[in-house]
Design a protein around this motif. Structure first.
Motif, short mmCIF file in Angstrom:
data_model
loop_
_atom_site.label_atom_id
_atom_site.label_comp_id
_atom_site.label_asym_id
_atom_site.label_seq_id
_atom_site.Cartn_x
_atom_site.Cartn_y
_atom_site.Cartn_z
N UNK A 26 0.82 -1.21 0.00
CA UNK A 26 0.00 0.00 0.00
C UNK A 26 0.86 1.26 0.00
N UNK A 27 1.98 1.22 0.73
CA UNK A 27 2.85 2.39 0.76
C UNK A 27 3.52 2.63 -0.59
N UNK A 28 3.94 1.56 -1.24
CA UNK A 28 4.57 1.69 -2.55
C UNK A 28 3.58 2.20 -3.59
N UNK A 187 13.65 2.05 7.61
CA UNK A 187 14.18 2.81 6.47
C UNK A 187 13.33 2.65 5.22
N UNK A 188 12.20 1.98 5.35
CA UNK A 188 11.36 1.73 4.18
C UNK A 188 10.83 3.04 3.59
N UNK A 189 10.39 3.95 4.42
CA UNK A 189 9.90 5.23 3.91
C UNK A 189 11.03 6.01 3.22
N UNK A 190 12.23 5.94 3.80
CA UNK A 190 13.37 6.62 3.17
C UNK A 190 13.65 6.04 1.79
N UNK A 191 13.57 4.71 1.68
CA UNK A 191 13.83 4.06 0.40
C UNK A 191 12.79 4.47 -0.64
N UNK A 192 11.53 4.49 -0.25
CA UNK A 192 10.47 4.89 -1.18
C UNK A 192 10.64 6.35 -1.59
N UNK A 193 11.00 7.19 -0.64
CA UNK A 193 11.22 8.60 -0.95
C UNK A 193 12.38 8.77 -1.92
N UNK A 194 13.46 8.01 -1.70
CA UNK A 194 14.61 8.08 -2.60
C UNK A 194 14.21 7.64 -4.01
N UNK A 195 13.40 6.58 -4.06
CA UNK A 195 12.97 6.07 -5.36
C UNK A 195 12.16 7.12 -6.12
N UNK A 196 11.29 7.84 -5.41
CA UNK A 196 10.48 8.83 -6.10
C UNK A 196 11.30 10.02 -6.58
N UNK A 197 12.40 10.29 -5.87
CA UNK A 197 13.22 11.45 -6.25
C UNK A 197 14.38 11.11 -7.18
N UNK A 198 14.84 9.85 -7.12
CA UNK A 198 16.03 9.47 -7.89
C UNK A 198 15.82 8.26 -8.79
N UNK A 199 14.68 7.60 -8.64
CA UNK A 199 14.46 6.35 -9.37
C UNK A 199 14.24 6.54 -10.86
#
Length: 199
Positions: A26-28, A187-199
């Motif tokens: 759901x978060x992804x 760190x899951x939220x950090x990973x998702x945030x990184x993906x949205x900004x750098x993915x």
């Protein structure tokens, strides 16, 4: 436009992987990130460190903290936690089946069922009957249980575990976004945030 992507490396014996696996879909989706679920085994990675069990068993204080931390976090997310006996569980069969199940539309549901059986109900996930029940609950064919034992699938799990080690993964859950490694449920939220900004 291509959606950002992230790899989710998880181990069925991992308490923190349980917390992530139940929340990640759901978060992804809310973040617009596509996630590739990658079951792997921590045992070979721990063995390189000279460990024959979980560090939470080797270091008693760390283990006590972990269980209390998981209880707190699970309560926050509305999840039950039962310490399975033995801990850690042998997740080999579950991981082999998961590799095939994840190619099916309801494969993630199977993985979540395994985690719920283990940490929500204290069941033995090395028992084929437990895995059968998890497959049935996800509406997946029982043939996956036998198919998971073929040499090609066994090799695929070894390859995924080797890849995890090559990527520098040392624990679960781990999230890979490009060349970036994020370790831990927190760190899951950090990973998702990184993906949205750098993915």
């Amino acid at each position: 436009m291509t959606r950002p992507r992230m790899d989710f490396y998880f181990e069925f014996a991992s308490t923190y992987s349980y917390l992530s696996a139940l929340r990640l879909p759901s978060l992804a989706e809310a973040a617009g990130v596509d996630v590739r679920w990658r079951p792997f085994l921590l045992g070979p990675i721990f063995a390189v460190q000279g460990w024959n069990t979980s560090p939470f068993n080797i270091y008693a204080a760390k283990g006590r903290y972990m269980w209390r931390d998981v209880e707190r976090r699970a309560a926050r997310y509305g999840l039950d936690v039962i310490r399975p006996d033995p801990f850690p569980q042998n997740g080999l069969l579950a991981a082999r089946v998961a590799q095939l199940a994840l190619a099916q539309p309801r494969g993630i549901e199977f993985c979540q069922n395994v985690f719920l059986a283990e940490f929500g109900a204290g069941q033995d996930i090395s028992d084929p009957d437990t895995i059968k029940a998890c497959l049935a609950s996800a509406g997946l064919p029982m043939t996956l249980l036998a198919d998971a034992q073929n040499d090609t699938n066994k090799h695929a799990l070894r390859t995924t575990t080797d890849t995890a080690a090559r990527l520098g993964i040392f624990g679960a859950p781990s999230f890979i976004v490009g060349d970036e490694l994020f370790w831990g449920d927190d760190r899951m939220h950090d990973a998702l945030d990184w993906a949205t900004r750098h993915g």
